[in-house]
Structures are given as structure tokens and as C-alpha cells.
Design a protein around this motif. Structure first.
Motif, mmCIF file in Angstrom:
data_model
loop_
_atom_site.group_PDB
_atom_site.id
_atom_site.type_symbol
_atom_site.label_atom_id
_atom_site.label_comp_id
_atom_site.label_asym_id
_atom_site.label_seq_id
_atom_site.Cartn_x
_atom_site.Cartn_y
_atom_site.Cartn_z
ATOM 1 N N VAL A 169 0.968 -1.209 0.045
ATOM 2 C CA VAL A 169 -0.054 0.084 0.072
ATOM 3 C C VAL A 169 0.944 1.206 0.067
ATOM 4 O O VAL A 169 2.087 1.229 0.684
ATOM 5 C CB VAL A 169 -1.002 -0.034 1.149
ATOM 6 C CG1 VAL A 169 -0.195 0.297 2.503
ATOM 7 C CG2 VAL A 169 -2.072 1.158 1.031
ATOM 8 N N ASN A 171 1.723 4.881 1.070
ATOM 9 C CA ASN A 171 1.359 5.694 2.482
ATOM 10 C C ASN A 171 2.254 7.116 2.156
ATOM 11 O O ASN A 171 1.943 7.823 2.907
ATOM 12 C CB ASN A 171 1.560 5.100 3.543
ATOM 13 C CG ASN A 171 0.661 4.031 3.983
ATOM 14 O OD1 ASN A 171 -0.333 4.257 3.681
ATOM 15 N ND2 ASN A 171 1.237 3.207 4.774
ATOM 16 N N LYS A 190 -3.365 -3.826 13.646
ATOM 17 C CA LYS A 190 -2.779 -2.555 12.961
ATOM 18 C C LYS A 190 -1.535 -2.097 12.647
ATOM 19 O O LYS A 190 -0.761 -2.861 13.768
ATOM 20 C CB LYS A 190 -3.512 -1.425 13.545
ATOM 21 C CG LYS A 190 -5.035 -1.383 13.643
ATOM 22 C CD LYS A 190 -5.619 -0.158 14.565
ATOM 23 C CE LYS A 190 -7.092 -0.078 14.454
ATOM 24 N NZ LYS A 190 -7.475 -1.365 15.118
ATOM 25 N N THR A 207 -0.173 6.834 9.910
ATOM 26 C CA THR A 207 -1.257 5.950 9.154
ATOM 27 C C THR A 207 -1.377 4.740 9.865
ATOM 28 O O THR A 207 -0.384 3.982 10.201
ATOM 29 C CB THR A 207 -0.994 5.720 7.729
ATOM 30 O OG1 THR A 207 -0.696 7.213 7.252
ATOM 31 C CG2 THR A 207 -1.923 5.234 6.922
ATOM 32 N N ASN A 209 -2.837 0.854 9.116
ATOM 33 C CA ASN A 209 -3.224 -0.067 7.955
ATOM 34 C C ASN A 209 -3.653 -1.468 8.687
ATOM 35 O O ASN A 209 -2.774 -1.762 9.637
ATOM 36 C CB ASN A 209 -2.390 -0.161 6.968
ATOM 37 C CG ASN A 209 -1.923 0.920 6.216
ATOM 38 O OD1 ASN A 209 -0.960 1.757 6.555
ATOM 39 N ND2 ASN A 209 -2.828 1.306 5.178
ATOM 40 N N GLY A 214 -4.002 -4.663 4.280
ATOM 41 C CA GLY A 214 -3.113 -3.228 4.022
ATOM 42 C C GLY A 214 -4.261 -2.115 3.956
ATOM 43 O O GLY A 214 -3.702 -0.935 3.821
ATOM 44 N N LYS A 215 -5.630 -2.340 4.179
ATOM 45 C CA LYS A 215 -6.541 -1.427 4.175
ATOM 46 C C LYS A 215 -6.184 -0.272 5.164
ATOM 47 O O LYS A 215 -5.831 -0.470 6.331
ATOM 48 C CB LYS A 215 -8.000 -2.059 4.408
ATOM 49 C CG LYS A 215 -9.176 -0.996 4.439
ATOM 50 C CD LYS A 215 -10.510 -1.715 4.806
ATOM 51 C CE LYS A 215 -11.581 -0.364 4.846
ATOM 52 N NZ LYS A 215 -12.735 -1.034 5.213
ATOM 53 N N GLN A 216 -6.523 1.078 4.771
ATOM 54 C CA GLN A 216 -6.334 2.206 5.764
ATOM 55 C C GLN A 216 -7.455 2.115 6.451
ATOM 56 O O GLN A 216 -8.387 2.286 6.107
ATOM 57 C CB GLN A 216 -6.144 3.319 4.867
ATOM 58 C CG GLN A 216 -5.824 4.585 5.832
ATOM 59 C CD GLN A 216 -5.393 5.835 5.016
ATOM 60 O OE1 GLN A 216 -4.890 5.801 4.111
ATOM 61 N NE2 GLN A 216 -6.104 6.948 5.407
ATOM 62 N N ARG A 219 -6.211 7.719 9.462
ATOM 63 C CA ARG A 219 -4.866 8.768 9.475
ATOM 64 C C ARG A 219 -5.007 9.829 10.180
ATOM 65 O O ARG A 219 -6.186 10.609 10.125
ATOM 66 C CB ARG A 219 -4.723 9.208 7.921
ATOM 67 C CG ARG A 219 -3.476 9.887 7.663
ATOM 68 C CD ARG A 219 -3.099 10.324 6.164
ATOM 69 N NE ARG A 219 -2.602 8.828 5.689
ATOM 70 C CZ ARG A 219 -2.158 8.863 4.326
ATOM 71 N NH1 ARG A 219 -2.284 9.674 3.604
ATOM 72 N NH2 ARG A 219 -1.354 7.650 4.047
#
Length: 599
Positions: A169, A171, A190, A207, A209, A214-216, A219
Motif C-alpha cells: 500500500v 502511504n 494494525k 497512518t 493499516n 493493508g486497508k487504511q 490517518r
């Protein structure tokens, strides 16, 4: 006056089970807490969640360390600054090089055999926006996965057995001057990372994830309104020195929209208290380095922030250097210990800031317990007001546009930069690698353009008193404000420190000496000249009944940017080149993993 002492705290394995959290969410915490209790391994970049960088191993001790020798070595395949440390998980070792960010998995049963290697594809433009060398501070581990930050802002999840990419991902965006150099921290489900690039007008953030996909998840920014994720101003914090603040609280400390270029980047070391369920980290300098262009306190740059890792919501914030005029980033590690005050045990957070002051807070609420200078050359302020937490400024050392302010101590590299301190639970002292530099600082007006330097200052650094001591390793009591012993070095001590139950502190010098020091006296008991200068962080582990100490060598980083990037003008490298102009007489580039053991 109440009596105060510092004690270490090692959380029991069962602690995570007592947390009122869903079982799935605590999986990584349960695993890592349990693994960190085993001194045979080194499972997090900081050793464990406390950030103490302490090993309970004592096979290597003050009585036999003189017999320490090289067990095995390995080239990293990279030449620039090696600022991280290996991890040891079971019978495997993992480490990451600076750009191009090779990640290695090594067998400890067959030392230095490369089980797998991963090198990410990166835009070759990326190194040009890395302000202070193309370093990396290490990988993280959880649940069979190695997590790696590449310089270009890509976070990778790699299968720990094969090196296969599980997910990736983005960032950060190098085209905006954003890079990633920090070591991740894993909390529950996380992975939390930061961003570098305040010298490019980057709007700092962290951030979170999902470790599985890997999904955010959230933030949180350092400056600005809604996305700051700051707590409700109507709520109170019992016993806190600072008042709670709300989501728009930072805006009035900036002029207009200057906060959008406000810096506050988050590239330092992170720690976590599973009992309080709070993440701790620091924020860096505001943009630009010219304070005249940004009136106000410039919140929340130069701060330590405590956040809820589930939501990103901040519980408390403490700004160390309001309206920074010296580049005294607040990103240094915050170490978790307990303090006894009149028989009461208080969970504390100790932070050796770049501005030269050591802060101790109650970590549940940010109440300031102590603040002492750990630098006898410090002259930009005379102390910290214990009621407000603000520094007592020396107006003669405040920088401003069009004025060359001379002999400011410490320099922009601070009394200590990112090089992490360690804690000695036997004495309650912190062993701190420090810089002993001062500077001349001339601020000037600068315009912002995305992806271009946004500095606005001409800086020259040099050893304090223009002498022969550029660094010093100290044993420091942050409650009493006393230095118990010190070792002087020719250049900055940019290596981290490891303390052990064997009564030893390990650290390295820019000239390449790797040392073992008696924790009680500060006497150097053993040293070895490495092939290159040392800016990495030592670790200890046990394999098949034998204790090892490992260190990444390879000079570079901001401390040695002149040597790393072939710069010669004293003001280059954001002023750092002048402080190490003769370092090339003692060492040269080259990354090597070095592992030591007894016979």
C-alpha cells in the motif's frame, strides 16, 4: 521534597488477555508481548513496547566481555547510512538496508545464509527528496509477516518464510517530498507508520493499516482541523498540566493556511502501553525553518502525542518547543518506565528531546513530572516552566529572517537526534547517546513548490566550544537531572544503545568503534573497529545456548551526510557537513551486519 525513583516495567505475558478487547483484535499484541518476554529473541525494532532497549541476557557480562569476538558478518549490499537494527524471530534474523531497501531473511542455524531477499521496485527520483540520507530504521514482525517501509512510501507485507509479497500500500508520495524512513509498530490488528519530509513542506501524519489486508483504517495529521483527530475539548483529564484541546485548536497557532505546509512529520520511534492502550510518538519541525514566516506556536509540531490506536484519537498532546526557530524536532523515542513518588507508583514516559531537555510525563494524561537539561552547553533557553511546560527562552538565541544568530547550542541536530537511548533497570538510569554541537543560523524567506526544498535557513554546525568533542555517551537521571558518568567522542554519538542484565551498555561511534561499557562506571571494557562508522542500534539474542550481540555498521545519516553524499561545503546537508569535515580521515562507506559472541 518527595522522593522519586525510576523503575522498569516488564508486562506479564497474561496482560493482553486481561484487556477488554475482542480476541481477534488483540492477536498481534498477545503474540508480540509473549515473544518479547523471551530474551532469546528480538521481536520489535525497540526490543519491546516499552522502548527500553534492554536485554535480560547475561551470558556476556562485565567479567568476560573482554573475550568478545566476531562470530560472523554479512554485507548489506548498500552503501548509505544504516540506522536500523535486525530482528530475531526463532531461528531467523531479518534486517533492511538503506535505499534500495534490500530486506534479508537469514538462517541462524547456517549463519549468513540468505533464505530470501526482497528488493522493492522504486522510482529513482525518490532519493533526491530524502533530506538527510536514504536511511531506513528497520522492519517489524507480526503473525508470520515481515513489514517493510520502502523509501518511496510503499509499505510491504512479506511472508516471513518465503519473502512473498502478501500486500502493499502507498502511504507517501515522493513527488510531494514525502518519504518513509521510520520503523513500523504493530498494535493489535494494525500496523502504524509515519512520514518524513518536513523540509519539503510536508503536512505530517501517521497512518494505521490493517495488518491482514493493508486497508487504511485511519490517518491522523499533526497540524490542521478535522483530520488532526484530537480529543473533545469539553472533556477533562484529571491531573494533567495541559488543558484538553479540540479538533480546530491548532489553527489559531498558524497564520492563514500555513498549517497545510506545517511539517510535524513523524519519522521517529514509537512506543505503546497495552494497559492504558495508548500509542506514543513525536512530531518534527514546522515548515519552514524560517520562524518569521510562520508566527505563532505552530501546533502540533515539536510535540509528543498519545493516541488511541483503535481510532487514532489523541488523548493528550505536549508541545516541547513552541514556534521552533532551531529545527529541534520532537521525534525522539519516549521510553516507558514506572516512577515511585512517596510510595505511589506512577506510569511514566521519559523523552530526551532534541532541544536538550529530558522530559518525564505521567503517561496516562501528559502531566509533566520533571524537565531537566542533559546538555551543559545548552544556551537557547534557561529551563522549562513546570506550570506551563514552555521553555524559558534566551532572546539572544532566537532566530529571525535576515539575521545571522551565532553560537546557538545545541545545533539543529539537537543534543540527541533519532539515535535511541536505553534504560538500565538495575540503576534506574538512562544511557543516552548525544551530540555536542552548536551552530550559526541565518533564516531567509522561501517560497513553497511541491517536491522542492522548503527550508529557509543557512546553518553551520561545529563542536561545542569549537573543541575536539562532538559527541558524548552519558548515564542520566531524568528526575534529579544529574549526569552520573560520560564518555567523550570525537564526533556525534549517532548509534543507539543496548543495555543488558550482564551490566553492559553497547554502542557505536561515527569513527567505527563498537564498544561495551560498564553500566556502573562508564568504563570501556571492550571495543572493536568496524569496517565503517556506526549509526545503527545494537541488539542481543540467544541461539543454541550462546548469546550474541549484533549491530549494523555503515556510516551515513544526517550526522555523516557529507561523507555519505560527497558534500564538502560546511553549510551543505542542512548545515551538518561542517561538524564532520574530518570524518573521512577515520572511516568510509559500506554496510555490514556484524555479529559477536564469546568463544
Amino acid at each position: 521534597m518527595p522522593t522519586k525513583t525510576v523503575r522498569s516495567r516488564k508486562w506479564p505475558v497474561a496482560l493482553a488477555l486481561a484487556l477488554a478487547l475482542p480476541a481477534a483484535a488483540t492477536m498481534a499484541n498477545d503474540q508480540l508481548i509473549k515473544m518479547a518476554q523471551d530474551p532469546n529473541q528480538w521481536v520489535m525494532p525497540t526490543g519491546d513496547y516499552t522502548g527500553q532497549r534492554y536485554s535480560a541476557l547475561d551470558q556476556i557480562n562485565t567479567g568476560n566481555v573482554k573475550d568478545l569476538h566476531v562470530a560472523w558478518t554479512m554485507s548489506s549490499g548498500a552503501l548509505r547510512g544504516h540506522e536500523g537494527q535486525p530482528l530475531v524471530i526463532g531461528d531467523m534474523m531479518y534486517f533492511q538496508s538503506p535505499f534500495p531497501n534490500h530486506v534479508y531473511a537469514l538462517s541462524l542455524d547456517d549463519p549468513a545464509r540468505i533464505v530470501w531477499k526482497f528488493t522493492p521496485e522504486q522510482d529513482k527520483f525518490t532519493p533526491s527528496v530524502a533530506c538527510c540520507d536514504v536511511i531506513n530504521r528497520g522492519v517489524a514482525y507480526a503473525d508470520g509477516t515481515i513489514f517493510s517501509n520502502a523509501l518511496d512510501g510503499t509499505l510491504y507485507a512479506l511472508d516471513a518464510k518465503t519473502g512473498e509479497v502478501k500486500w502493499k500500500v502507498q502511504n507517501a508520495d515522493p513527488k510531494l517530498g514525502q518519504t518513509q524512513t521510520m520503523a513500523p509498530i504493530i498494535i493489535k490488528d494494525k500496523i502504524i507508520t509515519g512520514v518524513s519530509g518536513a523540509e519539503y513542506g510536508v503536512h505530517g501524519y501517521i497512518t494505521a493499516n490493517d495488518t491482514r489486508t493493508g486497508k487504511q483504517l485511519w490517518r491522523a495529521y499533526s497540524t490542521g482541523p478535522d483530520d488532526l483527530l484530537i480529543f473533545d475539548p469539553d472533556k477533562t483529564i484529571d491531573g494533567a498540566t495541559q488543558k484538553p484541546v479540540g479538533k480546530d485548536s491548532s489553527l489559531k497557532s498558524w497564520q492563514g493556511d500555513q498549517w497545510k505546509l506545517g511539517g510535524g512529520t513523524t519519522w521517529g520511534w514509537y512506543t505503546y502501553d497495552p494497559e492504558l492502550d495508548l500509542l506514543y510518538y513525536g512530531t518534527g519541525n514546522p515548515g519552514t525553518w524560517n520562524p518569521t514566516q510562520r508566527p505563532g506556536d505552530n501546533k502540533y509540531s515539536m510535540s509528543v502525542i498519545a493516541r488511541d490506536p483503535d481510532t487514532g484519537m489523541a488523548k493528550w498532546v505536549f508541545q516541547m518547543t513552541p514556534h521552533d526557530g532551531w529545527d529541534y524536532d520532537g521525534v525522539n523515542e519516549s521510553i516507558l518506565t514506572d516512577i515511585e513518588i512517596d510510595g505511589e507508583t506512577i506510569p511514566a514516559l521519559t523523552h530526551f528531546d532534541r532541544n536538550g531537555f529530558a522530559y518525564v510525563w505521567e503517561r496516562s494524561n501528559g502531566r509533566l513530572l520533571a524537565a531537566h537539561s542533559y546538555d551543559d552547553t545548552l544556551n537557547w533557553a534557561s529551563g522549562i516552566d513546570m506550570q506551563t511546560g514552555r521553555p524559558k527562552l534566551n532572546p539572544e538565541k532566537m532566530t529571525e529572517e535576515g539575521k545571522n544568530v551565532k553560537n546557538i547550542c545545541p545545533s539543529s541536530q539537537g543534543t540527541k537526534d533519532q539515535q535511541p537511548a536505553a534504560y538500565d533497570p538495575a540503576s534506574g538510569l538512562f544511557i543516552v547517546p548525544t551530540n555536542r554541537l552548536c551552530m550559526d543560523y541565518q533564516a531567509f524567506h522561501v517560497k513553497y513548490k511541491a517536491g522542492f526544498p522548503y527550508v529557509g535557513a543557512l546553518v553551520t554546525m561545529y563542536p561545542a566550544n569549537k573543541g575536539e568533542v562532538g559527541g558524548r555517551l552519558i548515564a542520566f537521571d531524568p528526575i534529579g537531572g544529574e549526569t552520573k558518568w560520560a564518555i567523550d567522542d570525537r564526533f556525534q554519538d549517532w548509534s543507539g544503545v543496548l543495555t543488558t542484565k550482564g551490566g553492559l551498555a553497547f554502542y557505536g561511534t561515527l569513527t567505527g568503534w563498537f564498544r561495551a561499557v560498564d553500566l556502573k562506571t562508564g568504563k570501556v571494557l571492550w571495543q572493536f573497529k568496524a569496517p565503517s562508522g556506526i549509526i545503527g542500534n545494537p541488539i542481543a539474542y540467544m541461539h543454541k545456548g550462546k548469546q550474541y550481540v549484533a549491530i549494523l555498521t555503515g556510516v551515513g545519516g544526517w550526522a555523516a551526510i557529507g561523507l555519505a553524499a560527497n558534500l564538502t561545503k560546511a553549510t551543505e546537508g542542512l548545515g551538518a557537513v561542517g561538524a564532520t569535515e574530518t570524518l573521512g580521515d577515520y572511516t568510509t562507506l559500506g554496510g555490514t551486519l556484524m555479529v559477536f559472541a564469546l568463544d
